[in-house]
Design a protein around this motif. Sequence first.
Motif, PDB file in Angstrom:
ATOM      1  N   LEU A  35      19.601  -5.929-102.169  1.00  0.00           N
ATOM      2  CA  LEU A  35      18.568  -5.370-101.315  1.00  0.00           C
ATOM      3  C   LEU A  35      18.156  -4.002-101.837  1.00  0.00           C
ATOM      4  CD1 LEU A  35      20.452  -6.094 -97.975  1.00  0.00           C
ATOM      5  CD2 LEU A  35      18.647  -7.485 -98.942  1.00  0.00           C
ATOM      6  N   GLN A  91      12.105   3.355 -95.197  1.00  0.00           N
ATOM      7  CA  GLN A  91      11.700   1.957 -95.033  1.00  0.00           C
ATOM      8  C   GLN A  91      12.898   1.076 -94.665  1.00  0.00           C
ATOM      9  OE1 GLN A  91       8.470   0.646 -95.385  1.00  0.00           O
ATOM     10  NE2 GLN A  91       7.947   2.830 -95.364  1.00  0.00           N
ATOM     11  N   PRO A  92      12.629  -0.085 -94.057  1.00  0.00           N
ATOM     12  CA  PRO A  92      13.733  -1.038 -93.889  1.00  0.00           C
ATOM     13  C   PRO A  92      14.117  -1.618 -95.244  1.00  0.00           C
ATOM     14  CG  PRO A  92      11.658  -2.031 -93.196  1.00  0.00           C
ATOM     15  CD  PRO A  92      11.371  -0.598 -93.495  1.00  0.00           C
ATOM     16  N   PRO A  93      15.323  -2.134 -95.350  1.00  0.00           N
ATOM     17  CA  PRO A  93      15.693  -2.804 -96.600  1.00  0.00           C
ATOM     18  C   PRO A  93      14.775  -3.996 -96.884  1.00  0.00           C
ATOM     19  CG  PRO A  93      17.631  -2.312 -95.300  1.00  0.00           C
ATOM     20  CD  PRO A  93      16.447  -2.052 -94.416  1.00  0.00           C
ATOM     21  N   PHE A 137      26.706 -16.830-102.311  1.00  0.00           N
ATOM     22  CA  PHE A 137      25.715 -16.130-101.496  1.00  0.00           C
ATOM     23  C   PHE A 137      25.832 -14.615-101.688  1.00  0.00           C
ATOM     24  CE2 PHE A 137      24.010 -19.826 -99.638  1.00  0.00           C
ATOM     25  CZ  PHE A 137      25.043 -20.707 -99.364  1.00  0.00           C
ATOM     26  N   LEU A 177      14.668  -7.650 -99.365  1.00  0.00           N
ATOM     27  CA  LEU A 177      15.432  -8.559-100.210  1.00  0.00           C
ATOM     28  C   LEU A 177      14.811  -8.637-101.601  1.00  0.00           C
ATOM     29  CD1 LEU A 177      17.699 -10.707-100.466  1.00  0.00           C
ATOM     30  CD2 LEU A 177      16.010 -12.409 -99.703  1.00  0.00           C
ATOM     31  N   MET A 231      25.147  -7.560-101.022  1.00  0.00           N
ATOM     32  CA  MET A 231      25.584  -8.127 -99.751  1.00  0.00           C
ATOM     33  C   MET A 231      26.133  -9.532 -99.998  1.00  0.00           C
ATOM     34  SD  MET A 231      23.240  -9.425 -96.585  1.00  0.00           S
ATOM     35  CE  MET A 231      23.866 -10.736 -95.541  1.00  0.00           C
ATOM     36  N   TYR A 251      18.529 -13.253-104.278  1.00  0.00           N
ATOM     37  CA  TYR A 251      19.469 -14.037-103.471  1.00  0.00           C
ATOM     38  C   TYR A 251      20.190 -15.050-104.349  1.00  0.00           C
ATOM     39  CZ  TYR A 251      15.805 -17.634-103.415  1.00  0.00           C
ATOM     40  OH  TYR A 251      14.864 -18.569-103.776  1.00  0.00           O
ATOM     41  N   PHE A 284      13.332 -12.993-104.911  1.00  0.00           N
ATOM     42  CA  PHE A 284      12.610 -13.335-103.700  1.00  0.00           C
ATOM     43  C   PHE A 284      11.119 -13.199-103.959  1.00  0.00           C
ATOM     44  CE2 PHE A 284      12.211 -14.523 -99.470  1.00  0.00           C
ATOM     45  CZ  PHE A 284      11.464 -13.620 -98.726  1.00  0.00           C
ATOM     46  N   TYR A 292      21.646  -2.120-102.286  1.00  0.00           N
ATOM     47  CA  TYR A 292      22.860  -2.666-101.687  1.00  0.00           C
ATOM     48  C   TYR A 292      23.095  -4.085-102.183  1.00  0.00           C
ATOM     49  CZ  TYR A 292      22.320   0.992 -98.087  1.00  0.00           C
ATOM     50  OH  TYR A 292      22.191   2.194 -97.415  1.00  0.00           O
ATOM     51  N   GLN A 314      16.290  -0.404-100.509  1.00  0.00           N
ATOM     52  CA  GLN A 314      15.785   0.367 -99.376  1.00  0.00           C
ATOM     53  C   GLN A 314      15.106   1.632 -99.880  1.00  0.00           C
ATOM     54  OE1 GLN A 314      18.595   1.724 -96.328  1.00  0.00           O
ATOM     55  NE2 GLN A 314      16.997   1.515 -94.780  1.00  0.00           N
ATOM     56  N   SER A 322      23.523 -11.329-102.546  1.00  0.00           N
ATOM     57  CA  SER A 322      22.149 -10.829-102.532  1.00  0.00           C
ATOM     58  C   SER A 322      22.113  -9.366-102.935  1.00  0.00           C
ATOM     59  CB  SER A 322      21.542 -10.968-101.135  1.00  0.00           C
ATOM     60  OG  SER A 322      21.546 -12.291-100.680  1.00  0.00           O
TER      61      SER A 322
END
Lengths: 112, 118
Positions: A41, A47-49, A37, A51, A94, A54, A60, A92, A43, A39
């Motif tokens: 991202l 703005q918000p991050p 798992f 995806l 994750m 994954y 995505f 990022y 940003q 991922s």
Amino acid sequence: DIVMTQTPLSSPVTLGQPASISCRSSQSLVHSDGNTFLSWLQQRPGQPPRLLIYKISNRFSGVPDRFSGSGAGTDFTLKISRVEAEDVGVYYCMQATQFPHTFGQGTKLEIK
Amino acid sequence: QLQLHESGPGLVKPSETLSLTCTVSGGSIISSTYYWGWIRQPPGKGLEWIGSIYYSGSTNYNPSLKSRVTISVDTSKNHFSLKLSSVTAADTAVYYCVVATPRAPAYWGQGTLVTVSS
């Protein structure tokens, strides 16, 4: 906690050229169910991050195919085949294999 | 497509409790496919996972916050909530609600800035 380490922390890139970001975890991200798992991202400024990738390499919905992910175990890579102006931002990695989920420090992608 | 929206006070006093709600539209919160979570980002800094909850009520919290965090879900209102007690200035951040599937934060709210200050 699993520590996620990204390199580089800053990446100046020429438009149209490729870019690559590495992410290393302090322990294997292979889950007991066989999945990894990990991922990626993006940003963009203000703005918000969002995806991008994954489970190491799955794009995505709506993510351009110039973005790709690879790796296994503890070493992972995000590649952008040809950087466009809209790709500017912070990236990022994750991990969600183990709780607590943890993030890399972020890599700032900017245009030369 | 799922849409999420955070709501709650933008200013909280030190030692008080931060309370935020995430309203979900475009889908049901009663789904075994997703889990629902909160992530925060202090101004100019990186991301921190706070915790998550399944529709069944099963939770996982970041140990660094565990004693102060409660995440709950209200299926009748199709929303989930975050409570963070005994806040300090270090809790000042943009708080995002997210939906994760499969174990990746696929959908994000726009985020809400919560400032801890007297």
